[in-house]
Design a protein around this motif. Structure first.
Motif: not given
Length: 349
Positions: A126-142
């Motif tokens: 699923l693209h376009g979620q723009n989620k970030r991990s705890e350290d602030g880096s962008a997460l890849p689509p899940q």
């Protein structure tokens, strides 16, 4: 054109997208379910099965029994682990195909309050979620579940025939109208703005039906469902339209949030038959119920003396908390049943 609706659910259990036809099957409006937890819609016994199918290996982290997975962000996100795409199966893998059955909450007139749906689809990125991990880096689509949800039992011919007439309205807890679907606007003739600006919604109900509706309203606040209620609604053309309605409470985080009413227009003969049956059960002989409504002998056309609120609050459907009981002219609370009738034009009777 589908015999069902499209559902996209993230690995955390959030509804990312639902097609608007979800309303035809479950009674929920598309905007009310999107970005909400899917587990609030699923029967408790089926939640674990749904969570299992969201996981790429059908093996989600275990959540303790009895803990609602949708409560709070912590338990919601703990059921999903962020993966890098190279850790997961390729998207075209047959292992990501899903077909399973779950019972979903249904606001339409079915006996159990749940509808068994067959969900058929697959896990896809699923693209376009723009989620970030705890350290602030962008997460890849899940991975998320893309599925078509169809009722397990095909609808009967009668349901298909009457479905075109049924309309739905959304109300606050005191019955103030909030929204009405397109079919409702055609049947009643009002725009959504006209429905919303007029008070508690009881001013659209015939005086003879108000107490009966209020009684079922109170029952719904206690049990979650009003049961079938047959009454007359005032249309824009100042005519009375008989409808058969079933109202249900919709809960969010365990608290009642609003009411959804499914209504089917009836022909006048059908409505009159219901009124005759109803008047046989009532403890008084006159079918209009107006004397009981006003606790007085005043005719409908005009109320010569100011009526004290004290005398009628017991008969009003729990005085609306949203109005805080502000009085109007003659000391009549506009959110009471009497206040609602006084706002109606006597010519409609």
């Amino acid at each position: 054109a589908l015999n069902g609706f499209v559902l996209v659910v993230t690995s955390e259990g959030l509804i990312f997208y639902s097609s608007h036809t979800i309303q035809d099957y479950l009674g929920f409006h598309q905007v009310d379910v999107m970005h909400q937890s899917v587990f609030e819609l699923i029967h408790t016994e089926d939640q674990q099965e749904f969570r299992r199918n969201l996981h790429w290996a059908l093996n989600p982290p275990h959540t303790p029994e009895g803990e609602p997975p949708a409560e709070g962000g912590k338990s919601l996100s703990s059921s999903a682990v962020a993966y890098k795409p190279d850790q997961l199966l390729p998207e075209n893998s047959s292992f990501l195909e899903r077909s399973f059955v779950c019972r979903f909450r249904c606001l339409l007139d079915n006996s159990s309050g749940f509808l068994a749906l067959n969900l058929q689809g697959r896990l896809k990125f699923l693209h376009g979620q723009n989620k970030r991990s705890e350290d602030g880096s962008a997460l890849p689509p899940q991975l998320a579940l893309f599925a078509i949800s169809t009722p397990l039992q095909p609808p009967s011919i009668l349901q298909i025939r009457t479905k075109n007439m049924i309309f739905r309205t959304k109300h606050k807890l005191d019955f103030t109208p909030l929204a009405c679907d397109a079919k409702g606007k055609i049947v009643l003739g009002y725009t959504e703005a006209e429905l919303r600006m007029c008070g508690t919604g009881y001013q659209f109900v015939h005086a003879a039906d108000m107490l009966y509706c209020a009684e079922n309203h109170v029952r719904m606040m206690k049990t979650g469902e009003s049961g079938l209620t047959v009454f007359r609604l005032l249309t824009k053309e100042n005519r009375w339209k008989w409808v058969q309605a079933n109202a249900r409470l919709v809960y969010k985080n365990g608290k009642p949030e609003y009411i959804i009413v499914t209504q089917r227009p009836l022909v006048d003969e059908e409505g009159g038959e219901h009124l005759r049956k109803r008047s046989m059960h009532l403890p008084f002989t006159f079918a209009t119920g107006e004397a009981l409504l006003y606790q007085s002998a005043y005719p409908l056309s005009g109320f010569p003396d100011p009526l004290q609120r004290k005398g009628k609050t017991s008969k009003s459907k729990k005085t609306s908390h949203s109005h805080g009981g502000h009085s109007q002219k003659d000391g009549v609370d506009p959110s009471s049943l009497l206040g609602a009738v006084m706002r109606q034009d006597k010519a409609v009777y």
